[in-house]
Design a protein around this motif. Structure first.
Motif, short mmCIF file in Angstrom:
data_model
loop_
_atom_site.label_atom_id
_atom_site.label_comp_id
_atom_site.label_asym_id
_atom_site.label_seq_id
_atom_site.Cartn_x
_atom_site.Cartn_y
_atom_site.Cartn_z
N SER A 386 -11.93 43.13 -13.73
CA SER A 386 -13.14 43.65 -13.07
C SER A 386 -13.04 43.61 -11.55
N GLN A 387 -12.43 42.51 -11.03
CA GLN A 387 -12.33 42.43 -9.56
C GLN A 387 -11.40 43.51 -9.02
N LEU A 388 -10.40 43.93 -9.81
CA LEU A 388 -9.48 44.99 -9.38
C LEU A 388 -10.21 46.33 -9.34
N MET A 389 -11.08 46.53 -10.35
CA MET A 389 -11.87 47.77 -10.38
C MET A 389 -12.85 47.81 -9.21
N SER A 390 -13.49 46.67 -8.93
CA SER A 390 -14.44 46.62 -7.81
C SER A 390 -13.75 46.95 -6.50
N LEU A 391 -12.59 46.35 -6.27
CA LEU A 391 -11.85 46.62 -5.03
C LEU A 391 -11.57 48.11 -4.90
N ARG A 392 -11.17 48.72 -6.01
CA ARG A 392 -10.83 50.14 -6.03
C ARG A 392 -12.03 51.00 -5.61
N TYR A 393 -13.24 50.54 -5.98
CA TYR A 393 -14.46 51.32 -5.68
C TYR A 393 -15.17 50.83 -4.41
N GLY A 394 -14.51 49.95 -3.65
CA GLY A 394 -15.10 49.49 -2.40
C GLY A 394 -16.33 48.61 -2.60
N THR A 395 -16.36 47.90 -3.73
CA THR A 395 -17.44 46.96 -4.04
C THR A 395 -16.84 45.57 -3.90
N LEU A 396 -17.32 44.80 -2.91
CA LEU A 396 -16.59 43.58 -2.53
C LEU A 396 -16.81 42.45 -3.53
N PRO A 397 -15.71 41.91 -4.08
CA PRO A 397 -15.85 40.84 -5.08
C PRO A 397 -16.24 39.51 -4.44
N ILE A 398 -17.14 38.79 -5.14
CA ILE A 398 -17.46 37.40 -4.78
C ILE A 398 -16.96 36.57 -5.96
N VAL A 399 -15.89 35.80 -5.75
CA VAL A 399 -15.22 35.17 -6.88
C VAL A 399 -14.98 33.69 -6.65
N ARG A 400 -14.71 32.97 -7.76
CA ARG A 400 -14.24 31.60 -7.63
C ARG A 400 -12.72 31.63 -7.56
N GLU A 401 -12.16 30.75 -6.74
CA GLU A 401 -10.70 30.77 -6.54
C GLU A 401 -9.98 30.15 -7.72
N THR A 402 -9.74 30.97 -8.74
CA THR A 402 -8.98 30.50 -9.90
C THR A 402 -8.13 31.65 -10.44
N GLY A 403 -6.97 31.32 -10.98
CA GLY A 403 -6.12 32.31 -11.65
C GLY A 403 -5.96 33.59 -10.86
N GLY A 404 -6.12 34.71 -11.58
CA GLY A 404 -5.91 36.02 -10.98
C GLY A 404 -6.90 36.36 -9.88
N LEU A 405 -8.07 35.72 -9.91
CA LEU A 405 -9.08 36.00 -8.88
C LEU A 405 -8.58 35.52 -7.53
N LYS A 406 -7.93 34.36 -7.56
CA LYS A 406 -7.39 33.78 -6.33
C LYS A 406 -6.23 34.64 -5.79
N ASP A 407 -5.48 35.24 -6.72
CA ASP A 407 -4.30 36.03 -6.31
C ASP A 407 -4.63 37.42 -5.80
N THR A 408 -5.80 37.95 -6.18
CA THR A 408 -6.07 39.36 -5.87
C THR A 408 -7.18 39.58 -4.86
N VAL A 409 -8.01 38.56 -4.61
CA VAL A 409 -9.11 38.73 -3.65
C VAL A 409 -8.86 37.85 -2.43
N GLU A 410 -8.69 38.47 -1.28
CA GLU A 410 -8.45 37.70 -0.06
C GLU A 410 -9.80 37.40 0.59
N PRO A 411 -10.13 36.10 0.78
CA PRO A 411 -11.46 35.78 1.32
C PRO A 411 -11.64 36.25 2.77
N TYR A 412 -12.84 36.69 3.07
CA TYR A 412 -13.19 37.19 4.41
C TYR A 412 -13.02 36.07 5.45
N ASN A 413 -12.39 36.43 6.56
CA ASN A 413 -12.28 35.51 7.68
C ASN A 413 -12.88 36.20 8.91
N GLU A 414 -14.04 35.71 9.34
CA GLU A 414 -14.79 36.43 10.38
C GLU A 414 -14.11 36.35 11.75
#
Length: 478
Positions: A386-414
Protein backbone atom coordinates in the motif's frame (compact mmCIF):
# COMPACT_ATOMS: atom_id res chain seq x y z
CA UNK A 1 19.26 -19.99 -20.99
CA UNK A 2 18.46 -20.47 -17.30
CA UNK A 3 15.20 -22.28 -16.53
CA UNK A 4 13.30 -21.12 -13.45
CA UNK A 5 10.10 -22.63 -12.05
CA UNK A 6 7.98 -20.61 -9.61
CA UNK A 7 5.91 -22.88 -7.35
CA UNK A 8 3.18 -21.17 -5.33
CA UNK A 9 -0.33 -21.57 -3.93
CA UNK A 10 -1.79 -18.46 -5.60
CA UNK A 11 -1.18 -16.00 -8.42
CA UNK A 12 -2.98 -13.12 -10.11
CA UNK A 13 -5.08 -13.14 -12.24
CA UNK A 14 -6.18 -16.70 -11.43
CA UNK A 15 -6.58 -16.77 -7.66
CA UNK A 16 -5.71 -14.23 -4.97
CA UNK A 17 -6.03 -13.93 -1.19
CA UNK A 18 -3.08 -11.59 -0.55
CA UNK A 19 0.14 -9.97 -1.70
CA UNK A 20 1.75 -13.33 -2.51
CA UNK A 21 -0.49 -13.61 -5.59
CA UNK A 22 0.72 -10.22 -6.89
CA UNK A 23 4.35 -11.29 -6.62
CA UNK A 24 3.90 -14.65 -8.34
CA UNK A 25 1.73 -13.21 -11.11
CA UNK A 26 3.75 -10.07 -11.83
CA UNK A 27 7.43 -10.83 -11.22
CA UNK A 28 7.99 -13.49 -13.97
CA UNK A 29 7.03 -10.99 -16.71
CA UNK A 30 9.97 -8.74 -15.83
CA UNK A 31 12.88 -11.13 -16.29
CA UNK A 32 15.15 -10.82 -19.31
CA UNK A 33 13.48 -13.18 -21.80
CA UNK A 34 16.76 -13.91 -23.60
CA UNK A 35 18.42 -15.23 -20.45
CA UNK A 36 15.58 -16.70 -18.40
CA UNK A 37 12.74 -19.07 -19.16
CA UNK A 38 10.48 -18.50 -16.15
CA UNK A 39 7.34 -20.63 -15.71
CA UNK A 40 4.82 -20.92 -12.89
CA UNK A 41 3.11 -23.92 -11.30
CA UNK A 42 -0.13 -23.55 -9.29
CA UNK A 43 -2.94 -25.72 -7.96
CA UNK A 44 -6.07 -25.83 -10.14
CA UNK A 45 -8.68 -24.75 -7.60
CA UNK A 46 -12.35 -25.43 -8.23
CA UNK A 47 -13.06 -21.94 -6.88
CA UNK A 48 -11.18 -20.20 -9.70
CA UNK A 49 -13.39 -17.98 -11.86
CA UNK A 50 -14.97 -19.80 -14.80
CA UNK A 51 -13.44 -17.34 -17.29
CA UNK A 52 -9.99 -18.67 -16.35
CA UNK A 53 -10.92 -22.31 -15.87
CA UNK A 54 -12.30 -22.62 -19.39
CA UNK A 55 -9.06 -21.31 -20.89
CA UNK A 56 -6.86 -24.01 -19.35
CA UNK A 57 -5.88 -26.81 -21.71
CA UNK A 58 -5.40 -30.43 -20.69
CA UNK A 59 -1.73 -31.37 -21.08
CA UNK A 60 -1.26 -34.79 -19.48
CA UNK A 61 -2.00 -36.85 -16.37
CA UNK A 62 -0.34 -39.59 -14.31
CA UNK A 63 -0.66 -41.35 -10.96
CA UNK A 64 1.60 -40.64 -8.02
CA UNK A 65 2.20 -42.34 -4.68
CA UNK A 66 1.52 -40.20 -1.65
CA UNK A 67 2.75 -42.65 0.97
CA UNK A 68 0.08 -45.39 0.99
CA UNK A 69 -2.36 -43.69 -1.40
CA UNK A 70 -2.25 -43.56 -5.18
CA UNK A 71 -3.36 -40.12 -6.40
CA UNK A 72 -4.39 -38.76 -9.76
CA UNK A 73 -2.29 -35.79 -10.96
CA UNK A 74 -3.66 -33.84 -13.92
CA UNK A 75 -1.55 -31.15 -15.58
CA UNK A 76 -3.19 -28.26 -17.42
CA UNK A 77 -1.41 -25.48 -19.24
CA UNK A 78 -2.14 -21.87 -20.19
CA UNK A 79 -0.01 -19.03 -21.50
CA UNK A 80 -0.79 -15.62 -20.00
CA UNK A 81 1.04 -12.43 -21.02
CA UNK A 82 3.95 -14.45 -22.39
CA UNK A 83 4.37 -16.65 -19.29
CA UNK A 84 3.58 -20.38 -19.23
CA UNK A 85 1.42 -21.41 -16.28
CA UNK A 86 0.96 -25.08 -15.30
CA UNK A 87 -1.96 -26.13 -13.11
CA UNK A 88 -1.90 -29.27 -10.97
CA UNK A 89 -5.35 -30.86 -11.00
CA UNK A 90 -6.90 -33.14 -8.40
CA UNK A 91 -10.52 -32.55 -7.46
CA UNK A 92 -10.26 -34.31 -4.12
CA UNK A 93 -7.67 -31.81 -2.88
CA UNK A 94 -8.56 -28.62 -4.72
CA UNK A 95 -12.35 -28.47 -4.45
CA UNK A 96 -13.95 -26.11 -1.92
CA UNK A 97 -14.98 -22.45 -1.99
CA UNK A 98 -11.58 -21.01 -1.09
CA UNK A 99 -7.93 -21.90 -1.74
CA UNK A 100 -7.30 -22.50 1.96
CA UNK A 101 -9.60 -24.23 4.43
CA UNK A 102 -8.82 -25.75 7.80
CA UNK A 103 -5.19 -26.43 8.56
CA UNK A 104 -5.59 -30.20 8.73
CA UNK A 105 -6.85 -30.40 5.13
CA UNK A 106 -4.30 -27.84 3.92
CA UNK A 107 -1.39 -29.83 5.34
CA UNK A 108 -2.30 -32.84 3.18
CA UNK A 109 -3.33 -30.70 0.19
CA UNK A 110 0.03 -28.93 -0.03
CA UNK A 111 2.02 -32.10 0.65
CA UNK A 112 0.28 -33.48 -2.44
CA UNK A 113 0.97 -30.28 -4.38
CA UNK A 114 4.67 -30.16 -3.42
CA UNK A 115 5.27 -33.76 -4.45
CA UNK A 116 3.20 -33.33 -7.64
CA UNK A 117 5.27 -30.29 -8.71
CA UNK A 118 8.44 -32.41 -8.71
CA UNK A 119 6.77 -35.51 -10.16
CA UNK A 120 5.36 -33.49 -13.07
CA UNK A 121 8.73 -32.14 -14.25
CA UNK A 122 9.86 -35.13 -16.36
CA UNK A 123 6.36 -35.48 -17.80
CA UNK A 124 6.09 -31.84 -18.99
CA UNK A 125 9.67 -31.93 -20.25
CA UNK A 126 10.80 -28.86 -18.30
CA UNK A 127 13.79 -29.42 -16.06
CA UNK A 128 14.40 -26.18 -14.15
CA UNK A 129 17.83 -25.11 -12.93
CA UNK A 130 16.13 -23.43 -9.98
CA UNK A 131 12.77 -24.01 -8.31
CA UNK A 132 11.66 -20.80 -6.59
CA UNK A 133 9.29 -21.77 -3.75
CA UNK A 134 6.93 -19.29 -2.09
CA UNK A 135 5.72 -19.55 1.53
CA UNK A 136 4.94 -22.61 3.66
CA UNK A 137 2.59 -24.18 1.10
CA UNK A 138 5.64 -25.13 -1.00
CA UNK A 139 7.97 -25.79 1.95
CA UNK A 140 8.11 -29.53 1.30
CA UNK A 141 9.49 -29.10 -2.25
CA UNK A 142 13.15 -28.74 -1.14
CA UNK A 143 12.69 -31.76 1.18
CA UNK A 144 11.08 -34.00 -1.44
CA UNK A 145 13.78 -32.89 -3.86
CA UNK A 146 16.46 -33.99 -1.38
CA UNK A 147 14.64 -37.31 -0.99
CA UNK A 148 14.21 -37.83 -4.76
CA UNK A 149 17.94 -37.28 -5.38
CA UNK A 150 18.74 -40.67 -3.86
CA UNK A 151 16.56 -42.51 -6.34
CA UNK A 152 17.11 -40.83 -9.68
CA UNK A 153 19.76 -38.92 -11.56
CA UNK A 154 17.14 -36.54 -13.04
CA UNK A 155 16.72 -34.44 -9.87
CA UNK A 156 20.41 -34.01 -9.03
CA UNK A 157 21.68 -30.48 -9.44
CA UNK A 158 18.30 -28.70 -9.28
CA UNK A 159 18.66 -25.79 -6.85
CA UNK A 160 15.93 -24.26 -4.67
CA UNK A 161 15.09 -20.83 -3.25
CA UNK A 162 12.60 -20.39 -0.43
CA UNK A 163 10.92 -16.96 -0.29
CA UNK A 164 9.20 -16.02 2.96
CA UNK A 165 6.34 -13.56 2.40
CA UNK A 166 5.18 -13.64 6.02
CA UNK A 167 6.95 -15.70 8.67
CA UNK A 168 3.84 -15.82 10.84
CA UNK A 169 2.34 -18.55 8.65
CA UNK A 170 4.40 -21.74 8.84
CA UNK A 171 2.20 -24.77 8.18
CA UNK A 172 2.55 -26.89 11.33
CA UNK A 173 0.84 -30.14 12.31
CA UNK A 174 1.67 -33.10 14.52
CA UNK A 175 4.68 -35.08 13.35
CA UNK A 176 3.05 -38.52 13.27
CA UNK A 177 0.26 -37.35 10.95
CA UNK A 178 2.64 -35.47 8.64
CA UNK A 179 4.85 -38.54 8.38
CA UNK A 180 1.82 -40.59 7.44
CA UNK A 181 0.65 -38.01 4.87
CA UNK A 182 4.00 -37.33 3.21
CA UNK A 183 5.59 -40.77 3.31
CA UNK A 184 8.93 -39.10 4.08
CA UNK A 185 11.40 -41.22 6.10
CA UNK A 186 11.78 -40.74 9.86
CA UNK A 187 15.21 -39.25 9.13
CA UNK A 188 13.63 -35.89 8.23
CA UNK A 189 11.54 -35.54 11.40
CA UNK A 190 14.19 -34.25 13.78
CA UNK A 191 14.80 -30.80 15.30
CA UNK A 192 17.53 -29.79 12.84
CA UNK A 193 15.27 -30.58 9.86
CA UNK A 194 11.47 -30.59 9.63
CA UNK A 195 10.56 -30.66 13.29
CA UNK A 196 10.02 -27.55 15.43
CA UNK A 197 8.77 -27.72 19.03
CA UNK A 198 7.55 -31.34 18.63
CA UNK A 199 5.49 -30.53 15.50
CA UNK A 200 6.33 -30.88 11.82
CA UNK A 201 6.79 -27.44 10.28
CA UNK A 202 6.64 -27.11 6.46
CA UNK A 203 8.20 -23.66 6.28
CA UNK A 204 11.05 -24.63 8.58
CA UNK A 205 11.80 -27.73 6.47
CA UNK A 206 11.84 -25.60 3.33
CA UNK A 207 14.21 -23.08 4.91
CA UNK A 208 16.58 -25.82 6.15
CA UNK A 209 16.81 -27.54 2.76
CA UNK A 210 16.67 -24.58 0.37
CA UNK A 211 19.94 -23.40 -1.18
CA UNK A 212 18.98 -19.76 -0.67
CA UNK A 213 16.36 -18.07 1.51
CA UNK A 214 14.91 -14.68 0.66
CA UNK A 215 12.30 -12.47 2.17
CA UNK A 216 10.50 -9.42 0.87
CA UNK A 217 12.59 -6.56 2.30
CA UNK A 218 16.06 -5.99 3.75
CA UNK A 219 14.82 -4.80 7.12
CA UNK A 220 12.48 -7.78 7.51
CA UNK A 221 15.41 -10.12 6.72
CA UNK A 222 17.26 -8.51 9.68
CA UNK A 223 14.20 -8.35 11.96
CA UNK A 224 13.37 -12.07 11.70
CA UNK A 225 16.72 -12.89 13.30
CA UNK A 226 15.30 -11.39 16.52
CA UNK A 227 12.88 -13.16 18.88
CA UNK A 228 10.16 -10.47 18.57
CA UNK A 229 9.76 -10.89 14.80
CA UNK A 230 11.24 -14.38 14.45
CA UNK A 231 8.05 -16.33 15.27
CA UNK A 232 10.18 -18.91 17.17
CA UNK A 233 12.42 -19.48 14.13
CA UNK A 234 14.90 -16.66 14.90
CA UNK A 235 17.60 -19.23 15.80
CA UNK A 236 17.22 -20.90 12.40
CA UNK A 237 17.26 -17.51 10.66
CA UNK A 238 20.56 -16.68 12.32
CA UNK A 239 21.95 -20.08 11.35
CA UNK A 240 20.93 -19.44 7.72
CA UNK A 241 22.15 -15.82 7.77
CA UNK A 242 24.85 -16.47 5.15
CA UNK A 243 22.26 -17.43 2.51
CA UNK A 244 19.42 -15.13 3.66
CA UNK A 245 18.70 -11.89 1.80
CA UNK A 246 15.88 -9.39 1.34
CA UNK A 247 14.48 -8.13 -1.97
CA UNK A 248 11.65 -5.60 -1.85
CA UNK A 249 8.49 -6.44 -3.79
CA UNK A 250 7.37 -4.12 -6.55
CA UNK A 251 3.99 -3.06 -7.87
CA UNK A 252 2.74 -3.13 -11.42
CA UNK A 253 3.47 0.40 -12.69
CA UNK A 254 1.09 -0.08 -15.63
CA UNK A 255 -1.82 -0.96 -13.40
CA UNK A 256 -1.06 1.69 -10.79
CA UNK A 257 -0.44 4.77 -12.87
CA UNK A 258 -2.16 8.06 -12.00
CA UNK A 259 -1.64 9.27 -15.59
CA UNK A 260 -3.75 6.48 -17.14
CA UNK A 261 -5.79 4.96 -14.28
CA UNK A 262 -9.37 4.32 -15.46
CA UNK A 263 -10.74 4.13 -11.90
CA UNK A 264 -10.00 7.71 -10.88
CA UNK A 265 -11.84 10.97 -11.56
CA UNK A 266 -8.97 12.95 -13.02
CA UNK A 267 -5.66 11.65 -14.33
CA UNK A 268 -2.49 13.45 -13.24
CA UNK A 269 1.28 13.09 -13.27
CA UNK A 270 4.36 14.50 -11.60
CA UNK A 271 4.15 17.73 -13.66
CA UNK A 272 0.51 18.66 -13.12
CA UNK A 273 -0.50 17.08 -9.79
CA UNK A 274 -0.65 20.50 -8.10
CA UNK A 275 -3.67 21.38 -10.24
CA UNK A 276 -5.21 18.00 -11.04
CA UNK A 277 -4.84 15.76 -7.97
CA UNK A 278 -7.23 17.95 -5.97
CA UNK A 279 -10.08 17.18 -8.39
CA UNK A 280 -9.91 13.56 -7.26
CA UNK A 281 -10.26 14.65 -3.64
CA UNK A 282 -13.39 16.71 -4.36
CA UNK A 283 -14.90 13.81 -6.33
CA UNK A 284 -14.21 11.36 -3.49
CA UNK A 285 -15.69 13.74 -0.91
CA UNK A 286 -18.86 13.86 -3.02
CA UNK A 287 -18.92 10.08 -3.48
CA UNK A 288 -18.52 9.34 0.25
CA UNK A 289 -20.65 12.20 1.64
CA UNK A 290 -17.75 13.99 3.29
CA UNK A 291 -17.69 17.74 3.76
CA UNK A 292 -16.71 19.31 0.42
CA UNK A 293 -13.49 21.21 0.99
CA UNK A 294 -10.40 20.99 -1.17
CA UNK A 295 -8.18 22.42 1.60
CA UNK A 296 -8.91 19.86 4.32
CA UNK A 297 -6.15 17.29 4.73
CA UNK A 298 -7.47 13.85 3.81
CA UNK A 299 -5.89 10.72 5.32
CA UNK A 300 -6.47 7.34 3.67
CA UNK A 301 -6.36 3.78 5.04
CA UNK A 302 -6.66 0.72 2.77
CA UNK A 303 -5.92 -2.42 4.76
CA UNK A 304 -6.94 -5.63 6.42
CA UNK A 305 -8.29 -4.38 9.75
CA UNK A 306 -6.15 -6.50 12.08
CA UNK A 307 -3.77 -6.12 15.03
CA UNK A 308 -0.77 -6.72 12.75
CA UNK A 309 -1.65 -3.55 10.85
CA UNK A 310 -1.56 -1.36 13.96
CA UNK A 311 -5.26 -0.66 14.43
CA UNK A 312 -5.06 -0.97 18.21
CA UNK A 313 -2.95 2.25 18.05
CA UNK A 314 -5.52 3.94 15.80
CA UNK A 315 -8.41 2.92 18.10
CA UNK A 316 -6.58 4.41 21.08
CA UNK A 317 -6.23 7.93 19.65
CA UNK A 318 -9.04 8.04 17.07
CA UNK A 319 -11.15 10.44 19.15
CA UNK A 320 -8.22 12.84 19.55
CA UNK A 321 -7.36 12.60 15.86
CA UNK A 322 -10.94 13.50 14.90
CA UNK A 323 -10.57 16.82 16.74
CA UNK A 324 -8.02 17.88 14.10
CA UNK A 325 -8.71 19.52 10.76
CA UNK A 326 -8.59 16.22 8.88
CA UNK A 327 -10.84 13.79 7.06
CA UNK A 328 -10.28 10.04 7.36
CA UNK A 329 -11.25 7.51 4.67
CA UNK A 330 -11.06 3.80 5.52
CA UNK A 331 -11.45 0.81 3.19
CA UNK A 332 -11.12 -2.82 4.27
CA UNK A 333 -12.45 -5.70 6.35
CA UNK A 334 -11.01 -7.66 9.23
CA UNK A 335 -11.46 -8.05 12.98
CA UNK A 336 -14.95 -7.13 14.14
CA UNK A 337 -13.75 -4.75 16.86
CA UNK A 338 -11.97 -2.56 14.28
CA UNK A 339 -14.79 -2.73 11.74
CA UNK A 340 -17.19 -1.50 14.44
CA UNK A 341 -14.73 1.08 15.75
CA UNK A 342 -14.58 2.80 12.35
CA UNK A 343 -18.39 2.55 11.89
CA UNK A 344 -18.81 4.22 15.29
CA UNK A 345 -16.53 7.13 14.41
CA UNK A 346 -18.27 7.59 11.05
CA UNK A 347 -21.54 7.94 12.98
CA UNK A 348 -19.99 10.23 15.60
CA UNK A 349 -18.11 12.51 13.16
CA UNK A 350 -20.35 12.67 10.13
CA UNK A 351 -18.75 14.39 7.17
CA UNK A 352 -15.27 13.77 8.62
CA UNK A 353 -14.92 9.99 8.68
CA UNK A 354 -15.91 7.50 5.99
CA UNK A 355 -15.86 3.79 6.95
CA UNK A 356 -16.13 1.47 3.96
CA UNK A 357 -16.15 -1.99 5.51
CA UNK A 358 -15.80 -4.10 2.38
CA UNK A 359 -13.20 -4.40 -0.34
CA UNK A 360 -13.28 -2.72 -3.73
CA UNK A 361 -10.32 -2.47 -6.11
CA UNK A 362 -11.69 0.63 -7.95
CA UNK A 363 -12.35 2.48 -4.66
CA UNK A 364 -8.84 1.63 -3.42
CA UNK A 365 -7.41 3.35 -6.52
CA UNK A 366 -9.57 6.43 -5.86
CA UNK A 367 -8.35 6.58 -2.26
CA UNK A 368 -4.68 6.36 -3.32
CA UNK A 369 -5.27 9.11 -5.89
CA UNK A 370 -7.38 11.45 -3.73
CA UNK A 371 -5.85 11.50 -0.26
CA UNK A 372 -3.03 13.75 0.89
CA UNK A 373 -1.53 11.23 3.31
CA UNK A 374 -1.80 7.48 3.87
CA UNK A 375 -1.64 5.92 7.34
CA UNK A 376 0.09 2.54 7.86
CA UNK A 377 1.22 2.04 11.49
CA UNK A 378 2.00 -1.70 11.25
CA UNK A 379 3.32 -3.79 14.16
CA UNK A 380 5.32 -5.74 11.56
CA UNK A 381 5.25 -5.57 7.77
CA UNK A 382 7.41 -7.97 5.71
CA UNK A 383 7.13 -5.70 2.67
CA UNK A 384 3.81 -3.89 2.33
CA UNK A 385 2.39 -2.78 -1.00
CA UNK A 386 0.00 0.00 0.00
CA UNK A 387 2.81 2.44 0.80
CA UNK A 388 4.29 1.80 -2.68
CA UNK A 389 0.93 2.56 -4.29
CA UNK A 390 0.55 5.74 -2.22
CA UNK A 391 3.99 6.98 -3.26
CA UNK A 392 3.09 6.32 -6.89
CA UNK A 393 -0.03 8.51 -6.54
CA UNK A 394 1.71 11.29 -4.61
CA UNK A 395 -0.09 10.45 -1.36
CA UNK A 396 2.49 10.71 1.40
CA UNK A 397 2.77 7.63 3.63
CA UNK A 398 2.82 7.96 7.43
CA UNK A 399 4.34 4.67 8.59
CA UNK A 400 5.98 2.89 11.49
CA UNK A 401 9.63 2.06 10.85
CA UNK A 402 9.43 -1.69 10.42
CA UNK A 403 10.22 -4.17 7.63
CA UNK A 404 9.44 -2.96 4.14
CA UNK A 405 7.96 0.30 5.41
CA UNK A 406 11.34 1.32 6.77
CA UNK A 407 13.03 0.36 3.49
CA UNK A 408 10.69 2.19 1.12
CA UNK A 409 9.58 5.39 2.90
CA UNK A 410 12.24 8.01 3.58
CA UNK A 411 11.18 10.21 6.53
CA UNK A 412 10.85 13.95 5.91
CA UNK A 413 13.78 16.05 7.08
CA UNK A 414 12.80 19.72 7.22
CA UNK A 415 16.41 20.94 7.44
CA UNK A 416 17.82 19.01 4.51
CA UNK A 417 14.54 19.17 2.57
CA UNK A 418 14.57 15.42 1.90
CA UNK A 419 12.11 12.59 2.37
CA UNK A 420 9.05 10.97 0.76
CA UNK A 421 6.81 10.56 3.81
CA UNK A 422 6.72 10.51 7.63
CA UNK A 423 7.66 7.79 10.07
CA UNK A 424 7.80 6.95 13.77
CA UNK A 425 9.86 4.32 15.57
CA UNK A 426 8.11 2.95 18.65
CA UNK A 427 4.86 1.02 18.63
CA UNK A 428 3.08 3.71 20.59
CA UNK A 429 -0.24 5.41 19.90
CA UNK A 430 0.80 8.91 20.94
CA UNK A 431 4.05 8.71 19.01
CA UNK A 432 1.92 7.86 15.97
CA UNK A 433 -0.47 10.73 16.72
CA UNK A 434 2.44 13.17 17.09
CA UNK A 435 3.75 12.08 13.67
CA UNK A 436 0.33 12.54 12.06
CA UNK A 437 0.11 16.02 13.61
CA UNK A 438 3.60 16.87 12.41
CA UNK A 439 2.46 15.89 8.88
CA UNK A 440 -0.63 18.09 9.31
CA UNK A 441 1.59 21.01 10.26
CA UNK A 442 3.74 20.62 7.14
CA UNK A 443 0.62 20.20 4.99
CA UNK A 444 -1.05 23.37 6.28
CA UNK A 445 1.93 25.64 7.02
CA UNK A 446 4.58 24.59 4.49
CA UNK A 447 2.70 23.72 1.38
CA UNK A 448 5.74 24.20 -0.85
CA UNK A 449 7.77 21.68 1.14
CA UNK A 450 4.81 19.29 1.04
CA UNK A 451 4.51 19.53 -2.75
CA UNK A 452 8.25 19.01 -3.19
CA UNK A 453 7.87 15.85 -1.13
CA UNK A 454 4.99 14.70 -3.34
CA UNK A 455 7.28 15.23 -6.34
CA UNK A 456 10.00 13.07 -4.77
CA UNK A 457 7.47 10.41 -3.84
CA UNK A 458 6.12 10.21 -7.39
CA UNK A 459 9.64 10.00 -8.80
CA UNK A 460 10.48 6.84 -6.80
CA UNK A 461 10.81 3.60 -8.74
CA UNK A 462 9.34 0.55 -7.02
CA UNK A 463 8.33 -1.19 -10.22
CA UNK A 464 8.86 -4.93 -10.66
CA UNK A 465 11.74 -4.28 -13.09
CA UNK A 466 13.84 -3.21 -10.15
CA UNK A 467 13.12 -6.34 -8.08
CA UNK A 468 13.60 -8.63 -11.11
CA UNK A 469 17.17 -7.36 -11.54
CA UNK A 470 17.96 -8.29 -7.93
CA UNK A 471 16.42 -11.74 -8.35
CA UNK A 472 18.44 -12.22 -11.55
CA UNK A 473 21.62 -11.44 -9.61
CA UNK A 474 20.56 -14.00 -6.98
CA UNK A 475 19.95 -16.68 -9.65
CA UNK A 476 23.34 -15.96 -11.18
CA UNK A 477 25.06 -16.34 -7.80
CA UNK A 478 23.74 -19.91 -7.63
Amino acid sequence: MKKILFAASESVPFIKTGGLADVVGSLPKYFDKDKYDVRVMLPKYMCMKEEWKEKLQYYTHFYMDLNWRKQYVGVLIYEHEGITFYFIDNEYYFNGFAPYGDMYADIEKFAFFSKAVLSALPVIDFRPDIIHCHDWQTGLIPIYLDNFRFGTEYYRGIKTIMTIHNLKFQGTWDTKRVRDITGLPQYYFVPDKLEAYKDANYLKGGIVYADKVTTVSNSYAEEIKMPFYGEKLDGLMNAKANCLSGIVNGIDYKEYDPATDQHIEKNFDIDNFRKEKIKNKLALQRELNLTQDSHTMMIGIVSRLTDQKGFDLVAYVMDELCQDAVQIVVLGTGEEQYENMFRHFEWKYQGKVSANIYYSEPLSHRIYASCDAFLMPSLFEPCGLSQLMSLRYGTLPIVRETGGLKDTVEPYNEFEKTGTGFSFTNYNAHEMLATVRYAERIYYDRKRDWNKMVERAMAQDFSWGNSAKQYEALYESM
